[in-house]
Design a protein around this motif. Structure first.
Motif: not given
Lengths: 225, 225, 225, 225, 225, 225
Positions: D201-202, D197-198
Motif C-alpha cells: 500500500l505504501a 500489505k502495508r
C-alpha cells in the motif's frame, strides 16, 4: 447571506399524491424510495397515533428565537407541514398552542421541529401533531431573523420547501417533491406485496420461505445444531 | 467462530413458572433474585401496559442486517420471547409488522431488541409488545449471518437461550432458567409481604416503622430540627 | 456537615395560590415569572395528562440509597410534592408503589425525582404522578443518610423547601415560595391576554399582527421574494 | 447471593502470552479472535499512549461505594489489571492516586472502570493508566460490600477473573483466558500479513487489489461514471 | 426581572486562600468541604495540566448570544475566573482567542462555561485554560442582555459571584466564598494525612489496613473463598 | 438508486485557495461564510494540533461495512480529504492504519468520518489526522456497496464532492467549492481586522469599545449596580 429571506411561492406536490403517502406511512415510504429520507430517530411524536403527510414549509431559526416561525405561518397553505430547524443545537420551546391555533387556521397539518415544543397537552386536545427533539417550556425571544422556504438540514436530513413530509408513530420521512408520484406508486406496490406475504405468514409459513431467504443460507455457512 | 450457528434445541423453564413470573412483574422479580438481571434503562416499551414473560430465543445480528431474525423465527415455540442484540451499537429498524405476524403465528409473546423497531402502531394494534432502544424505520439488509440460541449480551446483561424474560412498563429483567422456580417462590413471598405493608401504609403508618428503618437513624446521626 | 439533617417546619405558600398555579400549567407559569425555574427537559412524566402543583418537600439522597425518602415521607403534609435529587448522577429506582401508598396517605400530590422510579403501571393506576429522569427497577439500599428540607439542586435548578412545584405534560417548573402570589397574578394576566389572541388567531388573523411583530421586520432586513 | 464473596485464587494466562498480546494492541487482538471482546466505545483512556495487557481481577461495586476496591487490591498479583463495574450506572470517582500507589506496589498494570476516576494528572505522572467512563471527583463511601473475582459485565461485555485485558488508545478488549494462546498466535499471523500489505500500500498499490476486493464489485453492481 | 443587571462590586476571598486552594486541586478540595460543589462531569478542560483557582465573576447569557460576556470582561479583576451559563442548554462557541486576550489583560485566570468554546489551539498557546461542555465554532450574536454577578446555576451547581472556583484535569469545584478559609485548612489537613498514607501504601501495606477498613468486613458478611 | 455509483471526475477548488483556508482555520472560515458549514460538535480530532484543508471525496457507506472506502481510495488525488458517512448511525471502526498508508500514498490529507476509527496511536505517529464520532476498534465487513462522490449528509451538514473541508482542533467546516475563493478573501479580511483588535485588547482596551458594543447597552436596559 440568506438571513431574512422569505420565499413566498413554492412548488407543492399534488394533494392526491400527498394523501396517498399519508396512508402508507413512514416505514413503507422509506423503503419504497430506496431506504432514504429518514430524520434522526430522536424525532418523536408528542402523542401517539397521529399519521400525516403534507408539503414542507421550511423555517431556519436562530437558537432561542422564534420570530421567523411567526413569519412562516403567513406562508402556510392548506395541507402544509411546518419544518423547523435551529442554526445550532437547541431544545427551547419554540412553539405552543397559540401558534398551533394560527397554523390550523391556515390548514397546516402538523409541525416537525429539531428543537423543543410546549403546551403538548393542549396540542393533543386540538389534534395538532408535533414531532420534536424535546418537550420543553423554555420561552423564546423575537430578536433576530432566519429564513423561510430555503432548503434546510433538519435532524440530519435535507428538506427543501415543497418536499413531502410523512410522519407517524415511527418518526418522520422526507420525499423529494419531484419524486413523490413515483415513490407513491412504488410504495403502493410494496404494500400490495406485503399484504400477500402477511397472509402467508399469518398462516404459519416460514418467513425464510415467504421472503425467499433460505437458499443462500448454506452458501453463507449456516450450521444447524 | 460461531457465526452461522443455530442451536435448535434449547431447554425452557416450565410454563407455569413463566406465567407466575409474568404476573409478578419486573420490579418484584428483580428484587426477589437479589437485585440482578435488569437490562439497561434505555430499553423502553413501544406501548404502555404490556406485561409478559417468556423463554428467550436469543439472536445475535450484524449491524443493519436482520437475516438472522428470519432464521430465528423458525426456532420459536409457544411462549417464547425473541431477544435480539447487534454485534455493535445500532438503531436500525430490524423488525416490523410482517415479522410480528410470523412471530405470533408461532406463539411468540414479544420482542426485546437492543436496536430499533418500526411499524409500532401496527404492532400495538396487533398486541405484539416490543422493548427496544429506538423506534426507527431504517431498513436492514440480508447479507450476513449471525447466531441463534447462543448466549448474548443484550443492553448490558447476559441472556442465555431459555432464560426467562420478564418485561413490563418498568423495563426488562432476565431470570436464569435454572433459577426460575426459586425466584418465583421468592417473588411470591416478597409480594405477600408487600401486601401486608401496603395495608399498613395506606392506613397512615409511617414507612420508617413499617420497614423497621427508624432504629438505626440515631446511630447514623439523624438530626431533626 | 448537613448529612442527617431533617428540617421539620417549613413555610408553605397558601393553598389557594398553589391551586391557582396548577390550573395555569408549566409553560404559562414559567413565562409569568420571567422565563425562569424550569427543570431540565429530561424530566418526563411517567404517564400523560397529570397536572399538579404543590409545596416542595426536598430530599437529598446518596446514589443508590433511598433511606432518606422514608424519613421524608414523615414530613409530608396535605398538598406537598416530594422533590428528590441524588448527590451524584444516578438512575436507580428509588421509589415505587409502596412509597406512593404512604405518600398518598399523607396527602402528597406527586414526586419529582432526578433519578429513576419503578412500578410505573401501578403508580398510574393509583393516580400518583411522577416526573423522573428514568424508569428503572434497580433496587436501592438503606445504608446512609441524606437531608430533608434543605435547599437542593434538582435537574439543574435550585429548589428550596416550600417552593411551589408546578408539573404537567410539559415538564416541571419551580416558583419561589415568596413569589408565588405575584407569579399567580402575572400568570392569570398572561392567560387572559392569550385568550384574546387565541380568538383572533383562530379567526385567521396573522400572528405577526396579533403579536405586533411585523413592524420591526423591515429594520432587520426581511426580504420577501 | 454473592455479595461479600472474594475469590482468592484465580487462574491466570501465562505471562509471556499476556505480554505478547500487549504488543499487538486492541484492534489486532479484537480481529484475531473473530471481532469479539470489545468494551463499549465510551471507555476512554485518561491519557494517551498507554498500551497494556494483564490478567483481570474483577470487582463488582455498589453505586457510589468503593469499599470493595480496597478489598480487591489485596488480591492483586504482579501483572494484573483491575476491572471494576458498578451494579447500576454510576460516574462517581471510585479511584484516585492513593489507590493507584497501592495497586502499583502490588504490580498492577492499570485500571478499567465503568464509572469515574479522579487525580488523573497524578495518575499520568505516576504512569498508572486508566480506562474509564468518566473523569469525576465525586467521592465514594465505604458502607456496602460487592464481590471480587466473580464474572462481571463491564461496559457491555462479560469479563471473568483471569481473562486477559488488552487496552490502548483504541479502547479495551477482553480475551478469554483459555483462548489467550490461540488468539496470540492468530494475532501475530494477522500482524505479519498486515505488514506485507502495508509495504504494498505504501508503494501505491490499490487497496482493492491488495485486499482482493475488486473482483466482486461488478457482481454487486458497481457503476463507475 | 434581573435581565440587564450588572453588579460591579463583589466580595472576593483573600488571594492567599485562593492560591492555597489552587495547589490542592479539585478532588482534595471537594472532599475537604464534605463532598459538595462539583460541576457536572461533562465539563472538561480543553487542554491537559492546567490547574487554577480564582474568584467567580458570574455571567448569565441567552442561548447563542455572547454580548453579556463583553460586559462581564469589564468587571474582571486580577485573579478572577469567568463562569458562564446560558439560560437554556446551548453548545455554541461563545468565547475565542480575542476575548481571551482581553480577559488576560485584566488578569483573568480562566473560563468555566456550560456551553461551547472555540480557538482552542490558540487558547492553549496563550495559556488561557477553559473548562467547557463543548468545543464548537458556532458564532454567537450580540442582540440580548443577560446578567453579570448574580448567582447562577452552572452545570448543575450554584455559583455566587466571588465564590472560589478550583479547576484542574479532574474538572471544576466551587467553594463558597465565606467557607474558603475553613475549606483550605481542612484540605491541607487532608493532604497531610494522605501523604502519610501514601508512604505506607507505597511500602506495600494493605489499603484495608491503612484506611482502617478491615474491621467491619466480617460484620458485613465478607466471605473469602 | 445510487448504490454502487462511483463518480470518477469531480471539480476541485484551486490548491492555493485550499491552502489559504487551511491557514485560517475553522472558526474564522465559519464566520467568514456567514456562520454556516459546521459539522456537529461531536466530531472530534483523534489527536491535537492538526490543521488541514482539502477537497472532499465523499463516501456513503452501509452500517458496519467499509468496502466502499476501499473503492474511494482509488479516487483520491493529492490534496483530498476523505469524508465518510454511514447510511444509519454507526460507531464501528471503518478505518485504520493500513487504509491510512494507502490514503497517504495518494496524497490524502486526512479523514472526516461520522462513525468510528481505530489504530489511533499509529495514525498519530504517521501524521494522518482524523475527525470522528468515536474511537472504536469494531471491525467492519465488505459485503455491500455504497456510493463515492455523490452529495452526502455528514454529521448534520451537506457535503458535495469537491467542497473544501477545513478541520482543526475546533472541529470541521465545509466550504462550498464554488464559494471557496470568496470565502478565502472574506476570511483574510476578518483575520486582518481581528489582528488590529487583538492589539487593542492586549493593551487593555475594553472589548465593549473595541467591538463597538457599548452604545446599544442603554437602549436594552443595562443596569449597573
Amino acid at each position: 447571506m440568506s438571513t431574512g429571506t422569505v420565499v413566498q411561492k413554492i412548488e407543492r406536490a399534488e394533494q392526491s399524491v400527498v394523501s396517498g403517502l399519508a396512508e402508507l406511512g413512514v416505514a413503507t415510504v422509506h423503503e419504497a424510495q430506496g431506504r432514504t429520507g429518514l430524520l434522526a430517530s430522536y424525532m418523536r411524536p408528542i402523542y401517539r397515533r397521529a399519521r400525516i403527510a403534507g408539503s414542507a414549509v421550511t423555517v431556519s431559526v436562530p437558537p432561542g428565537d422564534n420570530w421567523m416561525i411567526h413569519v412562516a405561518l403567513e406562508q402556510l397553505s392548506e395541507g402544509d407541514v411546518l419544518v423547523v430547524a435551529p442554526t445550532s443545537p437547541c431544545s427551547d420551546g419554540y412553539f405552543g398552542d397559540l401558534l398551533a391555533v394560527s397554523s390550523m387556521a391556515k390548514g397546516c397539518r402538523g409541525l416537525v421541529i429539531d428543537a423543543g415544543v410546549r403546551d403538548t397537552r393542549e396540542l393533543e386536545d386540538m389534534g395538532f401533531p408535533v414531532w420534536s427533539k424535546a418537550v420543553f417550556s423554555q420561552g423564546t425571544i423575537k430578536a433576530s431573523l432566519g429564513a423561510v422556504n430555503l432548503p434546510i438540514s433538519c435532524a440530519g436530513t435535507e428538506v427543501a420547501p415543497g418536499d413531502v413530509i410523512v410522519a407517524d408513530d415511527d418518526g418522520v420521512c422526507v420525499v423529494k417533491r419531484e419524486n413523490a408520484p413515483t415513490v407513491l406508486e412504488a410504495a403502493r406496490k410494496r404494500e400490495a406485496m406485503e399484504e400477500e406475504k402477511r397472509t402467508l405468514l399469518a398462516a404459519g409459513e416460514a418467513s425464510l420461505d415467504v421472503f425467499n431467504l433460505r437458499g443462500r443460507l448454506a452458501d453463507h455457512g449456516i450450521n444447524y445444531i
